[in-house]
Design an enzyme around this catalytic site. Structure first.
Site, mmCIF file in Angstrom:
data_model
loop_
_atom_site.group_PDB
_atom_site.id
_atom_site.type_symbol
_atom_site.label_atom_id
_atom_site.label_comp_id
_atom_site.label_asym_id
_atom_site.label_seq_id
_atom_site.Cartn_x
_atom_site.Cartn_y
_atom_site.Cartn_z
ATOM 1 N N HIS A 103 0.821 -1.209 0.000
ATOM 2 C CA HIS A 103 0.000 0.000 0.000
ATOM 3 C C HIS A 103 0.863 1.271 0.000
ATOM 4 C CE1 HIS A 103 1.038 0.847 4.189
ATOM 5 N NE2 HIS A 103 0.901 -0.458 4.395
ATOM 6 N N GLU A 132 -1.990 -7.258 7.400
ATOM 7 C CA GLU A 132 -0.616 -7.167 7.891
ATOM 8 C C GLU A 132 -0.366 -8.161 9.023
ATOM 9 O OE1 GLU A 132 2.371 -6.920 7.543
ATOM 10 O OE2 GLU A 132 2.779 -4.760 7.406
#
Length: 221
Positions: free
Chosen positions: A8, A82
């Site tokens: 990202h 994550e």
């Protein structure tokens, strides 16, 4: 399948060095949005058939420009999140950061029973990420190219394990915001790392050298 794992774009937590791993997570910064906007041109030569993102808002914001450019939806898949910081969530202090980095290093060295307080162990992380990749491989053909927008530590650990990378090599992996790993293969045949781009896909001019980017930095001693 050709699998492109894109990290990202930059968030305020990346700038501050915070262990921001839980949902929904921080939005992209202005730089992060410019990084995301540069991804479509950087992947112009890739015949992308699908774009996936994790449930965290920053991956969906990063995936949006590419998906729009290709006329595709951003498909959100749980499992691409994550590596969890557990009870260390949002901490920026050296003790917490070193504990998180040491966890990643241990998983790359096959000690995957370890976890942070309140967090997941390596076996659980790999199982959830593997499950999504297996679904994508089943849903798409062997000549398809799929983009997955995920997170720095997740991409580094999964790529290292999936390609049987040496722990020494894995520890040196660095992944800036909107950097990417390109892999080819399948869950059955295994995965080959075709390329690793450590800088943003839009170019090194989109780097922020002042940020303390915990989840993207290498874990080398």
């Amino acid at each position: 399948m050709r699998l492109i794992l894109v990290r990202h774009g930059q968030t305020s937590s990346n700038v501050a060095g915070a262990l921001d791993t839980a949902e929904p997570g921080a939005d992209l910064t202005d730089l992060g949005r410019r990084q995301a906007a540069a991804v479509p041109a950087a992947l112009a030569d890739e015949d992308v058939v699908a774009v996936y993102a994790s449930p965290l808002v920053r991956t969906q914001q990063t995936a949006a420009p590419l998906a729009e450019a290709r006329g595709l939806p951003v498909v959100v898949r749980r499992g691409l999140e994550e590596v969890s910081a557990g009870d260390l969530e949002m901490r920026t202090d050296e003790e917490a950061v070193l504990a998180y980095v040491d966890l990643l290093r241990s998983w790359m060295h096959t000690d995957r029973d370890r976890s942070l307080p309140g967090g997941e162990d390596g076996t659980s992380f790999l199982a959830r990420f593997d499950a999504v990749v297996a679904d994508l491989a089943e849903a798409h053909g062997p000549d398809d190219t799929v983009v997955v927008v995920s997170h720095g530590a997740a991409i580094r650990v999964w790529t290292a394990v999936a390609t049987a990378m040496s722990p020494e090599h894995a520890a040196e992996l660095h992944v800036s915001n909107t950097a990417a790993a390109v892999l080819e293969g399948s869950p059955q045949a295994g995965w080959e790392l075709v390329s690793w781009t450590a800088d943003p896909l839009g170019g090194a001019e989109l780097l922020d050298l002042t940020a303390h980017d915990v989840t993207g930095d290498d874990v080398d001693d």
